[in-house]
Scaffold this motif. Structure first.
Motif, PDB file in Angstrom:
ATOM      1  N   ASP A   1      31.817  32.042  58.010  1.00  0.00           N
ATOM      2  CA  ASP A   1      30.703  32.608  58.779  1.00  0.00           C
ATOM      3  C   ASP A   1      29.333  32.172  58.251  1.00  0.00           C
ATOM      4  OD1 ASP A   1      30.406  34.070  56.431  1.00  0.00           O
ATOM      5  OD2 ASP A   1      30.770  36.024  57.366  1.00  0.00           O
ATOM      6  N   GLY A   2      29.302  31.289  57.249  1.00  0.00           N
ATOM      7  CA  GLY A   2      28.050  30.785  56.694  1.00  0.00           C
ATOM      8  C   GLY A   2      27.558  31.503  55.452  1.00  0.00           C
ATOM      9  N   GLU A   3      28.151  32.644  55.119  1.00  0.00           N
ATOM     10  CA  GLU A   3      27.745  33.370  53.912  1.00  0.00           C
ATOM     11  C   GLU A   3      27.993  32.491  52.684  1.00  0.00           C
ATOM     12  OE1 GLU A   3      28.937  37.284  51.232  1.00  0.00           O
ATOM     13  OE2 GLU A   3      30.072  36.852  53.052  1.00  0.00           O
ATOM     14  N   ARG A   4      27.006  32.461  51.783  1.00  0.00           N
ATOM     15  CA  ARG A   4      27.106  31.668  50.561  1.00  0.00           C
ATOM     16  C   ARG A   4      27.331  32.607  49.383  1.00  0.00           C
ATOM     17  NH1 ARG A   4      25.303  26.500  51.732  1.00  0.00           N
ATOM     18  NH2 ARG A   4      24.720  25.936  49.610  1.00  0.00           N
ATOM     19  N   ARG A   5      28.382  32.346  48.610  1.00  0.00           N
ATOM     20  CA  ARG A   5      28.727  33.157  47.444  1.00  0.00           C
ATOM     21  C   ARG A   5      28.588  32.285  46.204  1.00  0.00           C
ATOM     22  NH1 ARG A   5      33.044  36.894  48.154  1.00  0.00           N
ATOM     23  NH2 ARG A   5      32.225  37.669  46.196  1.00  0.00           N
ATOM     24  N   HIS A   6      27.717  32.674  45.283  1.00  0.00           N
ATOM     25  CA  HIS A   6      27.436  31.903  44.070  1.00  0.00           C
ATOM     26  C   HIS A   6      28.114  32.550  42.865  1.00  0.00           C
ATOM     27  CE1 HIS A   6      24.315  29.947  46.445  1.00  0.00           C
ATOM     28  NE2 HIS A   6      23.916  31.155  46.805  1.00  0.00           N
ATOM     29  N   PHE A   7      28.687  31.704  41.998  1.00  0.00           N
ATOM     30  CA  PHE A   7      29.368  32.189  40.802  1.00  0.00           C
ATOM     31  C   PHE A   7      29.045  31.288  39.619  1.00  0.00           C
ATOM     32  CE2 PHE A   7      31.957  33.418  44.412  1.00  0.00           C
ATOM     33  CZ  PHE A   7      32.150  34.773  44.184  1.00  0.00           C
ATOM     34  N   THR A   8      29.103  31.887  38.452  1.00  0.00           N
ATOM     35  CA  THR A   8      29.020  31.133  37.206  1.00  0.00           C
ATOM     36  C   THR A   8      30.408  31.160  36.594  1.00  0.00           C
ATOM     37  OG1 THR A   8      26.719  31.774  36.900  1.00  0.00           O
ATOM     38  CG2 THR A   8      27.886  30.969  34.968  1.00  0.00           C
ATOM     39  N   ALA A   9      30.889  29.986  36.196  1.00  0.00           N
ATOM     40  CA  ALA A   9      32.247  29.870  35.666  1.00  0.00           C
ATOM     41  C   ALA A   9      32.232  29.063  34.384  1.00  0.00           C
ATOM     42  CB  ALA A   9      33.140  29.187  36.700  1.00  0.00           C
ATOM     43  N   ALA A  10      33.293  29.181  33.631  1.00  0.00           N
ATOM     44  CA  ALA A  10      33.434  28.418  32.391  1.00  0.00           C
ATOM     45  C   ALA A  10      34.083  27.074  32.688  1.00  0.00           C
ATOM     46  CB  ALA A  10      34.289  29.193  31.400  1.00  0.00           C
ATOM     47  N   SER A  11      33.659  26.072  31.971  1.00  0.00           N
ATOM     48  CA  SER A  11      34.300  24.770  32.048  1.00  0.00           C
ATOM     49  C   SER A  11      35.776  24.948  31.706  1.00  0.00           C
ATOM     50  CB  SER A  11      33.627  23.822  31.056  1.00  0.00           C
ATOM     51  OG  SER A  11      34.205  22.546  31.114  1.00  0.00           O
ATOM     52  N   GLY A  12      36.646  24.296  32.454  1.00  0.00           N
ATOM     53  CA  GLY A  12      38.076  24.412  32.224  1.00  0.00           C
ATOM     54  C   GLY A  12      38.782  25.311  33.220  1.00  0.00           C
ATOM     55  N   GLN A  13      38.043  26.235  33.842  1.00  0.00           N
ATOM     56  CA  GLN A  13      38.649  27.077  34.873  1.00  0.00           C
ATOM     57  C   GLN A  13      38.899  26.237  36.113  1.00  0.00           C
ATOM     58  OE1 GLN A  13      35.581  30.384  34.921  1.00  0.00           O
ATOM     59  NE2 GLN A  13      37.461  31.534  35.343  1.00  0.00           N
ATOM     60  N   THR A  14      39.848  26.663  36.946  1.00  0.00           N
ATOM     61  CA  THR A  14      39.993  25.997  38.233  1.00  0.00           C
ATOM     62  C   THR A  14      39.110  26.697  39.249  1.00  0.00           C
ATOM     63  OG1 THR A  14      41.847  27.343  39.030  1.00  0.00           O
ATOM     64  CG2 THR A  14      42.392  25.340  37.742  1.00  0.00           C
ATOM     65  N   LEU A  15      38.770  25.974  40.277  1.00  0.00           N
ATOM     66  CA  LEU A  15      37.961  26.543  41.344  1.00  0.00           C
ATOM     67  C   LEU A  15      38.695  27.708  42.003  1.00  0.00           C
ATOM     68  CD1 LEU A  15      35.270  26.170  42.802  1.00  0.00           C
ATOM     69  CD2 LEU A  15      36.425  24.570  44.329  1.00  0.00           C
ATOM     70  N   MET A  16      40.017  27.613  42.093  1.00  0.00           N
ATOM     71  CA  MET A  16      40.813  28.703  42.661  1.00  0.00           C
ATOM     72  C   MET A  16      40.666  29.977  41.818  1.00  0.00           C
ATOM     73  SD  MET A  16      44.857  29.405  42.746  1.00  0.00           S
ATOM     74  CE  MET A  16      44.643  29.890  41.055  1.00  0.00           C
ATOM     75  N   GLU A  17      40.712  29.844  40.510  1.00  0.00           N
ATOM     76  CA  GLU A  17      40.577  31.014  39.629  1.00  0.00           C
ATOM     77  C   GLU A  17      39.234  31.702  39.851  1.00  0.00           C
ATOM     78  OE1 GLU A  17      43.290  29.508  35.856  1.00  0.00           O
ATOM     79  OE2 GLU A  17      41.176  28.915  35.954  1.00  0.00           O
ATOM     80  N   VAL A  18      38.188  30.924  40.006  1.00  0.00           N
ATOM     81  CA  VAL A  18      36.850  31.488  40.240  1.00  0.00           C
ATOM     82  C   VAL A  18      36.817  32.208  41.585  1.00  0.00           C
ATOM     83  CG1 VAL A  18      34.402  30.944  40.525  1.00  0.00           C
ATOM     84  CG2 VAL A  18      35.760  29.719  38.812  1.00  0.00           C
ATOM     85  N   GLY A  19      37.364  31.568  42.619  1.00  0.00           N
ATOM     86  CA  GLY A  19      37.376  32.179  43.947  1.00  0.00           C
ATOM     87  C   GLY A  19      38.176  33.459  44.003  1.00  0.00           C
TER      88      GLY A  19
END
Length: 107
Positions: A12-30
């Motif tokens: 729907d266009g909503e933007r969700r911003h996250f800070t993650a650690a190097s080494g995590q997968t994008l799936m884990e963050v999501g």
């Protein structure tokens, strides 16, 4: 470990911003951020396709390698894969991916 900023753009266009650690997968963050459309039902084993994302053109050059092997085989079964479609479980975050923006094509 480096901190990396990633943005998930919802259908729907909503933007969700996250800070993650190097080494995590994008799936884990999501999954940790309850991003709609990032289910990761297989837990990151590259066997379900429920974490599909579309990587923005500019960021595709920064990814290490293209979808290959199991990931390419699994993506083949989806009819609606625009260019840049990847599985978030196969994108391991690294400093060169800071400010990565991906679109989640499903809810």
């Amino acid at each position: 470990m480096s901190e990396i900023t990633v943005t998930f753009v919802q259908k729907d266009g909503e933007r969700r911003h996250f800070t993650a650690a190097s080494g995590q997968t994008l799936m884990e963050v999501g999954r940790a951020g309850d991003v709609r459309g990032i289910l990761g039902e297989c837990g990151g084993a590259c066997s379900c396709g429920t974490c599909r994302v579309v990587v923005e053109d500019e960021a595709q050059r920064r990814l290490v390698g293209d979808a290959g092997g199991l990931e390419a085989d699994l993506l083949f079964f989806f009819d609606d894969n625009p260019p840049g479609t990847r599985l978030a479980c196969q994108i391991r975050l690294a400093p060169e991916l800071d400010r990565l923006v991906v679109t989640v094509p499903q809810d």
